[in-house]
Design a protein around this motif. Sequence first.
Motif, short mmCIF file in Angstrom:
data_model
loop_
_atom_site.label_atom_id
_atom_site.label_comp_id
_atom_site.label_asym_id
_atom_site.label_seq_id
_atom_site.Cartn_x
_atom_site.Cartn_y
_atom_site.Cartn_z
N PRO C 278 0.87 -1.26 -0.14
CA PRO C 278 0.14 -0.17 0.06
C PRO C 278 0.81 1.26 -0.19
CG PRO C 278 0.00 -1.03 2.01
CD PRO C 278 0.68 -1.99 1.10
N ILE C 279 1.98 1.08 0.75
CA ILE C 279 2.75 2.28 0.73
C ILE C 279 3.25 2.87 -0.52
CG2 ILE C 279 5.07 3.36 1.92
CD1 ILE C 279 4.53 1.05 3.95
N THR C 280 3.65 2.09 -1.37
CA THR C 280 4.14 2.44 -2.66
C THR C 280 3.33 2.50 -4.13
OG1 THR C 280 5.05 0.06 -3.00
CG2 THR C 280 6.38 1.89 -1.95
N SER C 281 2.04 2.30 -3.70
CA SER C 281 0.88 1.99 -4.88
C SER C 281 -0.11 3.39 -4.47
CB SER C 281 0.41 0.65 -4.54
OG SER C 281 -0.47 0.31 -3.63
N PRO C 282 -0.89 3.44 -5.66
CA PRO C 282 -1.67 4.60 -5.41
C PRO C 282 -3.04 4.36 -4.52
CG PRO C 282 -1.52 4.08 -7.76
CD PRO C 282 -0.93 2.82 -6.83
N THR C 283 -3.69 5.57 -4.03
CA THR C 283 -4.64 5.39 -2.79
C THR C 283 -6.06 5.39 -3.56
OG1 THR C 283 -4.53 7.64 -2.85
CG2 THR C 283 -3.32 6.35 -1.35
N THR C 284 -6.09 5.91 -4.76
CA THR C 284 -7.59 5.56 -5.48
C THR C 284 -7.87 4.83 -6.27
OG1 THR C 284 -6.74 6.85 -7.42
CG2 THR C 284 -7.16 8.23 -5.47
N ARG C 288 -5.44 2.86 -9.01
CA ARG C 288 -4.61 1.51 -8.75
C ARG C 288 -4.89 0.76 -10.13
NH1 ARG C 288 -7.34 0.96 -3.14
NH2 ARG C 288 -5.55 1.48 -1.91
N VAL C 323 3.38 7.41 -8.67
CA VAL C 323 2.22 7.32 -7.88
C VAL C 323 1.79 8.75 -7.56
CG1 VAL C 323 1.74 6.56 -5.53
CG2 VAL C 323 2.46 4.90 -7.05
N ASP C 327 -1.95 9.49 -8.16
CA ASP C 327 -2.90 10.12 -7.11
C ASP C 327 -3.64 11.47 -7.20
OD1 ASP C 327 -2.95 7.85 -5.44
OD2 ASP C 327 -1.53 8.55 -4.07
N ALA C 328 -2.62 12.49 -7.56
CA ALA C 328 -3.34 13.81 -7.90
C ALA C 328 -4.16 13.60 -8.90
CB ALA C 328 -1.93 14.69 -8.11
N GLN C 331 -8.06 11.81 -8.05
CA GLN C 331 -8.82 12.18 -6.78
C GLN C 331 -10.27 12.12 -7.10
OE1 GLN C 331 -7.97 12.69 -3.52
NE2 GLN C 331 -6.02 12.02 -4.27
N PRO C 332 -11.20 11.10 -6.38
CA PRO C 332 -12.54 11.03 -6.55
C PRO C 332 -13.18 12.37 -6.07
CG PRO C 332 -11.88 9.83 -4.55
CD PRO C 332 -10.52 10.46 -5.16
#
Lengths: 182, 566, 342
Positions: C278-284, C288, C323, C327-328, C331-332
């Motif tokens: 999770p630390i090095t992959s996108p959060t959305t 992903r 990443v 992520d930027a 954003q949802p």
Amino acid sequence: MITALWIMIALAALLGMILGYASIRFRVEGNPLAEKIDAVLPQTQCGQCGYPGCKPYADAIAKGEADINLCPPGGEEGIHKLAELLGVEFKPFGEDAQPKPKAVAFIDEQICIGCTLCIQACPVDAIAGAAKQMHTIITSECTGCELCVPPCPVDCISMLPIEEKLTNWKWRYPVFELRQTS
Amino acid sequence: MIKLRSFHGGVHPPTHKKESTQSPIMAAPLPAQLIIPFRQHAGEAAKPVVQVGERVLKGQLIGEPVGPISSSVHAPTSGTITAIELQQIAHPSALPDLCATLVSDGLEEWGVRQTLSYRQLSSDELQKHLRRCGIVGLGGAVFPSDMKLRHPTVVNTLVINGAECEPYITCDDMLMRERAEGIVRGIEILRHALGTDAVLIGIEDNKPQAITAMQRAVDESSHPFKVVAVPTLYPGGSAKHLIKVLTGVEVPSGKLPTDVGVQCYNVATAYAAHRAVEHGEPLVSRIVTVTGNVEQPRNYEALIGTPFSELVELSVAKADTNRYIMGGPMMGVELPAVNVPLVKASNCVIAASDVLFPPPPPAMPCIRCTRCAQACPVELQPQELYWFAKSHNFGKAQEYDLFDCIECGACAYVCPSSIPLVQYYRYAKSEIRARDHEKRAADLARERHEFRQFRIEREKQEKAERLAQKERAAAEAKAKAAATATVIATPVDPSADTDDTQQMRIDAALARAKEQAATTPPKNTETLSPAQRAEIEAIEERRAHIHELAADAGADDEPPKHSQGN
Amino acid sequence: MLSSPFITRTLSVDRIMLRVLYALLPGIALYVWYFGPAILVSIALAVTAALATEALMLKLRDRPLRPFLSDYSALLTGVLIALSIPPLAPWWLPVVGTAFAIAVAKHLYGGLGSNPFNPAMIGYAVLIISFPHEMTHWLSPQDMGHSALSLGQQLHYIFTSTLPAGMQLDALTMSTPLDTLKTQLHLGMTVSDIRDLPIYGRLAGKGSEMVAAGFALGGIYLLIARIIPWQLPLAFLGTLFALSGVFNLIDPAHYAPPLFHWFSGAAMIGAFFILTDPITSPTTAKGRILFGMGAGLLTFLIRAYGGFPDGVAFATILMNMCVPLIDAWTQPKVFGKKGSKR
């Protein structure tokens, strides 16, 4: 060879003209940097920086004449903002210019003789009153600059720190630092 | 059947509602002393309208609303006001607020109760009545109910919130079970005032008895209200989320439900509206759940201002109880002390121990697992907000919609790193608000400073002009005088006053001013209300007292105030 | 004073990491079954090095040891590095790789949660660039008729780099199926000819295909237990499958079939255990999918045209770099802002 030279000269002239036109056409009135600095300053107009107000200090910073760490009311955060705006290093406050808790002036109305000296000193016209009549601070407009304190001949002005009340209470930053315990 | 929608995220914390629904609502005994805060609603605090030492009747107004968003505060029982002072209240800051202390006389003697026949009344009149009766949203937000009836757009759906999604809390559940009829009557009053057709009563499906009771009451009333069981999912009781589930309409960010034609009231608010309109009773009591680490968890009907300690005593807190929480475990606040008073917002008090609510382990770094984002009902990216709040990057936090956060706590609930996320958001929000305030103050100061400089400049210029004019006049006069010296001996040009005469005039003016000051100063109090006059007198009294103390202060009696007028 | 919420669900970081470790067990078991117990030695070495380096770095950074050593994150990094290097390697190979991963790729960037690159993949990349020779001697499956070394002999080799008299390292080891494929393709063979070589099994490399299946099994457990998001493995494996499928259809002689790609090299362990860090992959969710697709594309390109036989590690590192951007971009919209523009 000559053609290339001519082309270069023509190009330089053209670009120069465009630039010259742009500088006239898109001229920005005033000094935008000083205005940006002025927007960061807290506008207490207290003169603690050694300049007669926030705008003159902003102008001085913009010209590179003044340091960025001369404004105690702005706090360390103010210096950080100025440092960021100007692209310079953060500089801590000097010994004699430490920030104080925010305060507002208070006139003891029983002692006030109505001399108007404080009214003349107030940079933001936050003192109401007239000659020989009691003066009072308009608290909501007082910036806490303390400029009214020294001129008072009867020492009836005191600075009251702004107390934390329910209406201005703020949530604290959660303190959960992981540190070596041993 | 209506088609239910769902919202993103949500969590299923253990509900712990069974404990406090075993016994019926009990009327809490009358406490000897009540502490009634004047700020019990969203908006401006109420202004005290009673004097210390005054005897008040149950339901008598003791605090009147100030400004549009405000509400009234009433005496919950008959007795004597013994103090109006700062006292500790249920607030996370533990800071005191203005409260009235009421020593009850045990008579419970009601004042005048004005009942209304709402069908003949306009929305305006009902709003006034609700405001007078201090009716505010009892779901927790305590927003003045009359304000919610005031809407510029057409409202076609009234959503009644009986979801009660927070764990432990059962006050709405028990109210619906026992007083469904009153609630339905209250809903009809609100429906009438709003002028809506459709009424949807949303109740989470973990409250089957409440659903049955409400359905029966609706059937008996023959109103076309729909009782809808909604899936149990925290925070399904958030107004915007319940509206989404029931109607499929998403209230736009920063807008009110009325902007999309929906209004939402809590069941307890509807009940309070019924009591206020049909019984003339202002909001002086509410149902409160006492649960958690107590021997007898149950619901009480308690007077506003009852110290929580009395309720906890009734339910008998277990020995290892070490703190108390007002509200639920997800959004509640820890009480600064157990003897703070019950307010209109108090739906529940939980006795907590370290066994019941173990203190969280130290926060670990965020590992970006996004369990928070999956749980967030507002579809925020809590981890991003956390990084921004943590690094004081408030601009970015706002850009990532920090102010859409409803602080429901779902993110912190699922965080594997035990990060106090909500606290970071609260911190960031209050910092941003404080900064906005400071910015406005600075802008005002800049404006005033600039105006002052402009004024000084103008005065200087005017003075210079006057001087120049005078000099010109003097020169002219001189020339004239020289020319006509033989004709007129003494010139009578007023502009040619000598310094001496001017000084004399000033002296005369000063003498007049002194004389005026010596006579009784004008009080300008003719148009004021008796209460205001009393206030002024009290201030004068205090002032005189200070005056005595400051013996060496040589100031005269107070001259009339005079604004500088700029 | 604490603020709400006062209750939490008890799935902590260490439990998440522990479940990931459990999910690796079937793969490791099959590894031991097909290639012998040397892998266990190498895991032990890597784990020891990981914990020791973690402790040292925590000490240097003045952080408490216990919560971070017991979060299993360093342990997991060690295991992943051990699984991605040849098991019969000199002892210092896993140790150096792991120490570099923990010290540089993790702690110099700020420790748990702050590292932009997957530490295990950085460790692997450093090793394959610095010690290409040692990194190519992979053990042959035990049932391939070679005279296998006993555990004692393997330990002796690992710690002293000497083999029993008369034995050649080349006789015991081989290059990976992907490596062989690449080499033989260069030599002019076709994919179907190459796959008739004895090192290949039904889908991909003999033995290694089963290990990959073991990792896939663990990965499916993680998906069901909702420890990892489904978007990453699906997007990665899907892209890899689609690309290799298209190329295989166009030119079956020079491009291996999709299932070969799936069950070769680090594809499975990468899909379920490495990309999903999770630390090095996108959060959305969208991010992903983009990330997984990018990693799948890069893996295929490196495998088909690159200088290295496998591309998962470099694909991961390259995608790690993207990443913040992903992520930027992804954003949802929040509740109540669906219809509006940000």
